[in-house]
Write an enzyme that holds these catalytic residues in place. Structure first.
Site, PDB file in Angstrom:
ATOM      1  NE  ARG A 147      18.664  51.311  15.505  1.00 45.08           N
ATOM      2  CZ  ARG A 147      19.064  50.326  16.309  1.00 45.08           C
ATOM      3  NH1 ARG A 147      19.037  50.506  17.631  1.00 45.08           N
ATOM      4  NH2 ARG A 147      19.470  49.171  15.818  1.00 45.08           N
ATOM      5  CE  LYS A 171      15.670  49.941  13.771  1.00 43.48           C
ATOM      6  NZ  LYS A 171      15.984  49.425  12.427  1.00 43.48           N
ATOM      7  CG  HIS A 242      20.826  56.196  10.376  1.00 43.32           C
ATOM      8  ND1 HIS A 242      20.276  55.820  11.587  1.00 43.32           N
ATOM      9  CD2 HIS A 242      21.110  55.037   9.725  1.00 43.32           C
ATOM     10  CE1 HIS A 242      20.212  54.493  11.654  1.00 43.32           C
ATOM     11  NE2 HIS A 242      20.705  54.006  10.539  1.00 43.32           N
ATOM     12  NE  ARG A 245      22.492  52.975  14.250  1.00 49.26           N
ATOM     13  CZ  ARG A 245      22.530  52.139  15.289  1.00 49.26           C
ATOM     14  NH1 ARG A 245      22.905  52.569  16.469  1.00 49.26           N
ATOM     15  NH2 ARG A 245      22.201  50.861  15.129  1.00 49.26           N
ATOM     16  CG  HIS A 268      23.469  46.415  14.172  1.00 50.88           C
ATOM     17  ND1 HIS A 268      24.627  46.678  13.464  1.00 50.88           N
ATOM     18  CD2 HIS A 268      22.635  47.452  13.898  1.00 50.88           C
ATOM     19  CE1 HIS A 268      24.494  47.808  12.801  1.00 50.88           C
ATOM     20  NE2 HIS A 268      23.292  48.291  13.049  1.00 50.88           N
ATOM     21  CE1 TYR A 277      28.194  51.647   9.420  1.00 54.20           C
ATOM     22  CE2 TYR A 277      27.475  49.717  10.627  1.00 54.20           C
ATOM     23  CZ  TYR A 277      27.241  50.989  10.163  1.00 54.20           C
ATOM     24  OH  TYR A 277      26.048  51.610  10.422  1.00 54.20           O
TER      25      TYR A 277
END
Length: 300
Positions: A147, A171, A242, A245, A268, A277
């Protein structure tokens, strides 16, 4: 009230400074709509109908999209859950509020044929600090699936001693280890050597990506670098960190990588975030089918 909530987001939820800033802005915007500020805000008097009116006003008069509105609603939802937990309110006015339906969009990505040329160009040794740094930015976003905030936050000591792996803070301040491909490792070592030889960082700054003044590079500078490099290489459509990514994840999926492995590499929290994806892979299969299958060729 708001300062205490912000401290909760920072200390307990461990949200990034950018996320905390967005929460603050969303809540202050709602307060302004109610014609009050933090000092005069009475959460106990807020009604579900008021929240619904605010959503209508923001979407119809303010013209913001469903995804942006859902983010603002999420900020309020988190606030009122916290208020309920702390006893500041007796009921959660956000509970009946449903998220707005958003159009399903596949993540944008760069085709493998185009990305191969970009990677080849980035791997070349230019000998110039800024050029090497910018090329490494593109390489690491794509080769490591980072990210934007993760890339900017990398310190030099996040690299293993042999520079074959990288510690990434994602995150919620969650850490993960990401392998560094050999060509990228070589680029990193050349870049670090340039920093040393050209005395780029004599201030003690520990960031990996630096300005010529030896300061940590900004998110805006990284965004502009990626946009410029992708534009220069003829990439169509959206051009952002992004996208690189997404390109990393899509190419891994197309290459047969296991979805849970991709989830781990991307950081994730749930597999659901990674499953998007598979749609890109199915779209690619349809394209291959249309070009190569005999029934398609025969028009049957």
């Amino acid at each position: 009230m708001l300062p205490e909530f912000i401290r909760y987001l920072e200390a307990e939820r461990r949200y990034s400074p950018l996320t905390v800033r967005n929460y603050r802005r969303d809540i202050e915007r709602f307060m302004a709509w109610l014609d009050c500020d933090d000092a005069s805000f009475d959460p106990q008097s807020v009604t579900t109908d008021q929240v619904r009116e605010w959503i209508i006003d923001r979407t119809e008069q303010g013209g913001i999209g469903a995804a942006s509105m859902n983010r603002e609603v999420s900020s309020l939802r988190t606030l009122f859950r916290w208020l309920l937990r702390t006893g500041a309110v007796t009921h959660d006015v956000m509970r009946p509020i449903a998220s707005l339906r958003t159009p399903h969009r596949l993540p944008a990505f760069v085709p493998e044929s185009r990305m191969k040329g970009i990677v080849g160009e980035c791997e070349r040794d230019s000998g110039d600090f800024a050029a090497e740094r910018d090329a490494l930015i593109v390489l690491m976003l794509y080769a490591c699936g980072l990210r934007l905030a993760e890339l900017v936050g990398i310190d030099r000591d996040d690299l293993s001693d042999d520079a074959m792996s990288l510690r990434v803070r994602g995150k919620g301040d969650k850490e993960r280890m990401v392998p560094v491909p050999e060509p990228v490792r070589e680029k990193i070592l050349r870049y670090l050597d340039l920093i040393k030889r050209q005395n780029i960082c004599d201030s003690g700054e520990k960031a990996l990506f630096l300005t010529r003044k030896g300061e940590r590079i900004s998110r805006t500078a990284v965004y502009r670098t990626v946009r410029r490099e992708l534009e220069r290489n003829g990439v169509q459509g959206k051009k952002s960190p992004h996208v690189l990514r997404h390109t990393f994840a899509t190419h891994l999926m197309n290459g047969g990588a296991d979805m849970r492995e991709i989830q781990e590499l991307l950081g994730h929290a749930s597999l659901q975030a990674t499953q998007v994806y598979t749609h890109n892979s199915i779209a690619r299969l349809r394209e291959v089918y249309a070009k190569a299958h005999p029934r398609e060729k025969d028009g049957k």
